[in-house]
Design an enzyme around this catalytic site. Structure first.
Site, PDB file in Angstrom:
ATOM      1  N   GLY A  16       0.834  -1.206   0.000  1.00 14.64           N
ATOM      2  CA  GLY A  16       0.000   0.000   0.000  1.00 14.64           C
ATOM      3  C   GLY A  16       0.863   1.249   0.000  1.00 14.64           C
ATOM      4  CB  THR A  22       5.768   2.750  -0.506  1.00 15.50           C
ATOM      5  OG1 THR A  22       5.634   3.908  -1.334  1.00 15.50           O
ATOM      6  CG2 THR A  22       5.124   1.568  -1.197  1.00 15.50           C
ATOM      7  CG  ASP A 130      -2.442  10.451  11.029  1.00 14.49           C
ATOM      8  OD1 ASP A 130      -3.550  11.026  10.982  1.00 14.49           O
ATOM      9  OD2 ASP A 130      -1.819  10.077  10.020  1.00 14.49           O
TER      10      ASP A 130
END
Length: 415
Positions: A16, A22, A130
């Site tokens: 992904g 990445t 996050d």
């Protein structure tokens, strides 16, 4: 195409891509791993590389069943990578895109797992910053939990902190995903553990409703809503669960639960949610007037009732003022300067002081206030005296110009 990551790992296949880099399926001395290779521009930043190395001990020390463990941090030429445990499954965003919303029991079980992981991280002084469905992985290999849920693990610890350097972000830029940002981050305050609780509560709301409580539209509009709008109730869930959501979405960080408390309270709710189907609600209308009346939904006889439509509500920036319902102003969202912030995480703001003006509450401010009161008092006395003299003069003038009054003397009556 395989590539070497340092001297011990090989990245074989891309799993992904994200904003920071990445993720590859890799191989290491102890078997399969996941390798998050950060972007080349990040790897070329020497300051970031130094921060990366400083975070090594904290990240490698996170070991919990609901955290994707970081096995190694690699700095090799242009490569900057986190080597992590490989989780055989999918991320929560993929499941949401497939199902739109989850049954309350499964949603609460997943969020309770993540809260346990956050509790372990917060105990070591690590803030994620996050938390979002993309960073929550579901282990498809393990046993099923309440409501058929898979074990949830939180990943990407430390990435947001690593890329948030003064060189890379200006004071007016915010690091994070708008839909999940706590109000205090929008206001420019430093992120603490409570921002993860706010983000996780936002994730729970999204799992239940199919949309985030303050999302939609321009990112500036989303940021403004975090500060100015109240969370809209979700019909059909137990009141105790709703109160948990409200508490963890509070504007004031101190009002939110700790991660360990949230996990325990959520698990107490699981028996009440057994067998409950996913909620049937529609996303709020994107109208500019939250007070405008909406026509009631009409269904034909025999048709199922229309999904409940929920409405966002606004709270004023200044207590007692009318809520700001003009969404056009939301597109100019920025981080306020120090003089504009007031009330901290309560979401209020004040106008900046003019140059040279005393700070409210200071000694200079109190002296100036006393002087103003004395000046106003003297002015009031002078005005009152002037008004009295004017009245006396007007009365005297009236008396001088009036005609002579008739004088009557009464004589004694004769016997």
């Amino acid at each position: 195409m395989a590539r070497k990551i340092g001297s011990r790992y090989t990245a074989n296949q891309i799993l992904g891509r994200g904003s920071a880099g990445t993720v590859w399926l890799g191989e290491g001395p102890e078997g399969p791993v996941a390798v998050k290779l950060l972007r080349e521009d990040l790897a070329s930043d020497q300051e970031l590389v130094g921060r990366f190395v400083q975070e090594r001990t904290a990240l490698l020390g996170l070991d919990h069943p609901n955290v994707v463990s970081v096995r190694d941090l690699v700095v090799d030429g242009n490569d900057l990578a986190l080597v992590m445990d490989l989780v055989r499954g999918t991320d929560l965003r993929t499941r949401l895109e497939r199902e739109r919303r989850l049954a309350p029991e499964a949603a609460v079980a997943i969020v309770a797992d993540v809260a346990d992981g956050l509790a372990a991280a917060h105990a070591k002084g690590v803030v994620h910053r996050d938390v979002k469905p993309e960073n929550i992985l579901l282990d498809m290999q393990g046993p099923l939990g309440p409501g058929g849920s898979h074990r949830a693990l939180l990943t990407d610890f430390g990435v947001a902190k690593l890329i948030d350097s003064p060189k890379r972000t200006r004071a007016t830029k915010i690091i994070g995903t708008p839909d999940y940002l706590a109000p205090e981050i929008v206001e420019g305050l430093p992120p603490r553990a409570s921002v993860d609780i706010y983000a996780l509560a936002t994730v729970l709301y999204e799992l239940l409703a199919g949309f985030t409580p303050f999302g939609g539209g321009h990112p500036g509009a989303v940021l403004r809503r975090h500060v100015t709008e109240t969370v809209v109730p979700l019909p059909g869930i137990p009141e105790e669960l709703w109160q948990l959501l409200v508490q963890c979405l509070a504007k004031a960080p101190a009002s939110r639960l700790r991660a360990s408390e949230l996990a325990a309270r959520l698990r107490e709710q699981l028996p009440l949610l057994a067998g409950m189907p996913p909620l049937d609600v529609d996303e709020p209308d994107a109208d500019t007037d939250p007070d405008a009346e909406k026509p009631a939904a009409v269904t034909a006889p025999g048709e199922p009732p229309a999904p409940a439509r929920i409405r966002r509500g606004a709270v004023p920036l200044v207590p007692g003022a009318k809520p700001d319902s003009n969404r056009d102003t939301h597109t100019s969202m920025r981080v306020p300067g120090p003089d504009e912030l007031a009330g901290g995480a309560r979401g209020t703001a004040r106008a900046p002081r003019p140059a040279g003006a005393p700070r409210p509450g200071s000694a200079r401010h109190r002296v100036a206030a006393r002087r103003r009161r004395v000046t106003l008092t003297v002015a009031a006395v002078v005005l009152a005296a002037a008004a009295g003299v004017g009245t006396w003069l007007a009365t005297a003038d009236d008396d001088a110009s009036a005609p002579p009054r008739e004088t009557r003397h009464s004589a004694p009556e004769s016997p």
